[in-house]
Enzyme design. Sequence first.
Site, PDB file in Angstrom:
ATOM      1  CD  GLN A  16      -2.773   0.771  -0.045  1.00 40.96           C
ATOM      2  OE1 GLN A  16      -3.242  -0.108  -0.459  1.00 40.96           O
ATOM      3  NE2 GLN A  16      -3.402   2.197  -0.339  1.00 40.96           N
ATOM      4  CB  ALA A  21      -6.550   3.991   1.693  1.00 42.85           C
ATOM      5  CB  SER A  57      -5.963   0.183   2.401  1.00 39.59           C
ATOM      6  OG  SER A  57      -6.426  -0.663   1.297  1.00 39.59           O
ATOM      7  CG  HIS A 113      -7.489  -3.227  -1.190  1.00 45.23           C
ATOM      8  ND1 HIS A 113      -8.089  -4.166  -2.183  1.00 45.23           N
ATOM      9  CD2 HIS A 113      -7.578  -2.035  -1.801  1.00 45.23           C
ATOM     10  CE1 HIS A 113      -8.657  -3.380  -3.140  1.00 45.23           C
ATOM     11  NE2 HIS A 113      -8.461  -2.165  -2.994  1.00 45.23           N
ATOM     12  CG  ASP A 146      -9.717  -2.317  -6.072  1.00 48.64           C
ATOM     13  OD1 ASP A 146     -10.686  -1.975  -5.634  1.00 48.64           O
ATOM     14  OD2 ASP A 146      -8.629  -1.896  -6.029  1.00 48.64           O
ATOM     15  CD  GLU A 201     -11.746   3.940  -4.974  1.00 47.32           C
ATOM     16  OE1 GLU A 201     -11.581   2.749  -4.423  1.00 47.32           O
ATOM     17  OE2 GLU A 201     -10.772   4.639  -4.952  1.00 47.32           O
ATOM     18  CG  HIS A 216     -13.064  -0.621  -3.088  1.00 48.96           C
ATOM     19  ND1 HIS A 216     -11.710  -0.595  -2.909  1.00 48.96           N
ATOM     20  CD2 HIS A 216     -13.509  -0.625  -1.954  1.00 48.96           C
ATOM     21  CE1 HIS A 216     -11.437  -0.928  -1.415  1.00 48.96           C
ATOM     22  NE2 HIS A 216     -12.510  -1.106  -0.919  1.00 48.96           N
TER      23      HIS A 216
END
Length: 293
Positions: free
Chosen positions: A175, A198, A203, A205, A212, A263, A266
């Site tokens: 990230q 982020a 994040s 993720h 995504d 987004e 996402h």
Amino acid sequence: MAMDEETRARYKKWKRKKMFKKFGVPVVLTSVFVFALLFRTVLQNLGIPIEFIPPVISNLLSDNDSENTITVNGDAVYGPVEFCGFADPELATLIPAEEALSYLAIVNRCYRVASDFSPHDLAIVNVAGVNFPWDATVHHLREDVARATEALFAEAEANGLSLLMSSGYRSYAMQIGYHENAILRAGGDVELARRYSAVPGHSEHQLGLAVDLTTPLLEHVGWLDASFANTPEGVWVRDNAHHFGFIASFPYGREEDTAIVYEPWHIRYVGIEVATEMFNNNLILEEFLWYNQ
């Protein structure tokens, strides 16, 4: 965790007030205000007490109105969570690892996970994807999330759609790379970059819960683009992701609350029951957690 009728009514009332205040045309607001003043003057001249003014007018005349305060059955209650919004991520609260493993874990500018946090149950996601050979973990998610993603892709394919997975789990270190690249693309404007990427530790993720999505047709725009929302795949994901336990983390019109731009590609996992409740009531995660605390 279903939302009861009183809470649902409270949310909808708060939402109407928020939308009215944010998007109301100044001329309309001025007209209503002038009408209210004239109406009050007439009532006072007739000797009618102000408390007998209909609630809609009374609310407009009140000096104590707040979009975070709502009256339910005559009692004042505090409205939905005060969103983190554009808070300083450097002041964020660290959430413990056990809490970060919850499917409802929230990371935003107010909450973060440790740099060494990584879910213990990461599994490869067997779906078509955009390959990033420098880090194979992008096609990993937590076990349940990986299987839910595979089910979502299978159903999309059964409907004649072509989804691609662009990114899944990202470590803290990865990230950093994404975020530094975002800052470069923003011309060094850190605050602007934070709207698109982020801050490391913040994040979804890194939680192993976020995916995504893209389609083969979006390769010419770099895969991830808001135009995904207008593709057949994007429309289908918007209307069906909750059936597989996913929500849209950063929906249209909510940047003020999430601090991240729209987004549509996402999505993140929260479980089917919660995702369905959120979808049916048009909630973001902060709202759902407040109403179910």
